[in-house]
Design a protein around this motif. Sequence first.
Motif, PDB file in Angstrom:
ATOM      1  N   LEU A 126      10.360   5.602   2.756  1.00  0.00           N
ATOM      2  CA  LEU A 126      10.869   5.350   1.830  1.00  0.00           C
ATOM      3  C   LEU A 126      11.765   6.282   0.598  1.00  0.00           C
ATOM      4  CD1 LEU A 126       9.213   3.054  -0.249  1.00  0.00           C
ATOM      5  CD2 LEU A 126      10.735   2.615   1.389  1.00  0.00           C
ATOM      6  N   ALA A 127      13.295   6.204   0.884  1.00  0.00           N
ATOM      7  CA  ALA A 127      14.551   7.205   0.528  1.00  0.00           C
ATOM      8  C   ALA A 127      13.976   8.068  -1.344  1.00  0.00           C
ATOM      9  CB  ALA A 127      15.932   6.143   0.020  1.00  0.00           C
ATOM     10  N   ASP A 128      12.537   7.391  -1.469  1.00  0.00           N
ATOM     11  CA  ASP A 128      11.990   8.537  -2.651  1.00  0.00           C
ATOM     12  C   ASP A 128      11.019   9.702  -2.089  1.00  0.00           C
ATOM     13  OD1 ASP A 128      10.332   6.791  -2.354  1.00  0.00           O
ATOM     14  OD2 ASP A 128      10.602   6.148  -4.205  1.00  0.00           O
ATOM     15  N   GLY A 129      11.078   9.065  -0.283  1.00  0.00           N
ATOM     16  CA  GLY A 129       9.778  10.170  -0.484  1.00  0.00           C
ATOM     17  C   GLY A 129       8.177   9.245  -0.327  1.00  0.00           C
ATOM     18  N   PHE A 131       1.027  -1.742  -0.120  1.00  0.00           N
ATOM     19  CA  PHE A 131      -0.093   0.157   0.292  1.00  0.00           C
ATOM     20  C   PHE A 131       0.702   1.567  -0.263  1.00  0.00           C
ATOM     21  CE2 PHE A 131      -1.986   3.356   1.567  1.00  0.00           C
ATOM     22  CZ  PHE A 131      -3.870   3.356   0.947  1.00  0.00           C
ATOM     23  N   THR A 132       0.924   1.539  -0.914  1.00  0.00           N
ATOM     24  CA  THR A 132       1.384   3.362  -0.900  1.00  0.00           C
ATOM     25  C   THR A 132       0.464   4.453  -1.169  1.00  0.00           C
ATOM     26  OG1 THR A 132       2.935   1.530  -2.295  1.00  0.00           O
ATOM     27  CG2 THR A 132       3.251   4.091  -2.556  1.00  0.00           C
ATOM     28  N   VAL A 133       1.137   5.497  -0.227  1.00  0.00           N
ATOM     29  CA  VAL A 133       1.088   6.766  -0.691  1.00  0.00           C
ATOM     30  C   VAL A 133       2.228   7.548  -1.394  1.00  0.00           C
ATOM     31  CG1 VAL A 133       0.298   8.821   0.813  1.00  0.00           C
ATOM     32  CG2 VAL A 133      -0.553   6.538   1.628  1.00  0.00           C
ATOM     33  N   GLU A 134       1.729   8.814  -2.283  1.00  0.00           N
ATOM     34  CA  GLU A 134       3.236   9.560  -2.690  1.00  0.00           C
ATOM     35  C   GLU A 134       2.400  10.920  -2.777  1.00  0.00           C
ATOM     36  OE1 GLU A 134       5.262  10.221  -6.504  1.00  0.00           O
ATOM     37  OE2 GLU A 134       3.989   9.033  -6.545  1.00  0.00           O
ATOM     38  N   PRO A 135       3.977  11.947  -1.256  1.00  0.00           N
ATOM     39  CA  PRO A 135       2.816  13.102  -1.599  1.00  0.00           C
ATOM     40  C   PRO A 135       3.846  13.448  -2.257  1.00  0.00           C
ATOM     41  CG  PRO A 135       4.370  12.210   0.704  1.00  0.00           C
ATOM     42  CD  PRO A 135       4.418  11.246  -0.285  1.00  0.00           C
ATOM     43  N   LEU A 136       3.292  14.563  -2.906  1.00  0.00           N
ATOM     44  CA  LEU A 136       3.137  15.383  -4.688  1.00  0.00           C
ATOM     45  C   LEU A 136       3.383  16.818  -4.628  1.00  0.00           C
ATOM     46  CD1 LEU A 136       0.542  13.449  -6.757  1.00  0.00           C
ATOM     47  CD2 LEU A 136       2.769  12.652  -6.778  1.00  0.00           C
TER      48      LEU A 136
END
Length: 168
Positions: free
Chosen positions: A118-121, A82-87
């Motif tokens: 994670l390292a990529d944010g 399950f992934t959440v990516e702040p933009l």
Amino acid sequence: MSMKQAKWLVATLLILGVMTYLWGRAPSKLSTDVPVTGTLTQVETPDDCQLKGEGCTITIDDLGDFRVAMPATVAPLKKFDFTVEPLGEAARSVGSVRVDFEMVDMDMGINAYRLERLADGHYQATVILPVCTTDRSDWLANLTIHSTEGAYLLRLPFAVDRSRPSEG
């Protein structure tokens, strides 16, 4: 050993047993996490949000945009991410992200996860959902984002895949 010492030993072991049971069942629920500031604000999610597959982008006023996704196929007792990516600028104010999975009007136990940054944010958790013995597949992912602006709750509906491809 005196009777008084035996009573204290039994009481201590009983308390340790209860604490161990609770810790094993729900360590994430025993934490004292609170929003940095403000109250918990429920955010309306778009009706066309397809959480599975490519996911969807959700805008939280005063915070920014977030891409939320899970794999196209989600089956009970199978691990998935399950992934959440702040933009954009949203990444600057996010403190922690949690998700709690629940089935509508059904007690499926505690299915809560703290997403790791994670390292990529991106924020991510590896999840396993339980099997529903009544063959229901309607779930809600209750996503909580804690930030410097407050805490926000998003209730994202999705369905697990009941049919399993044949293996062999």
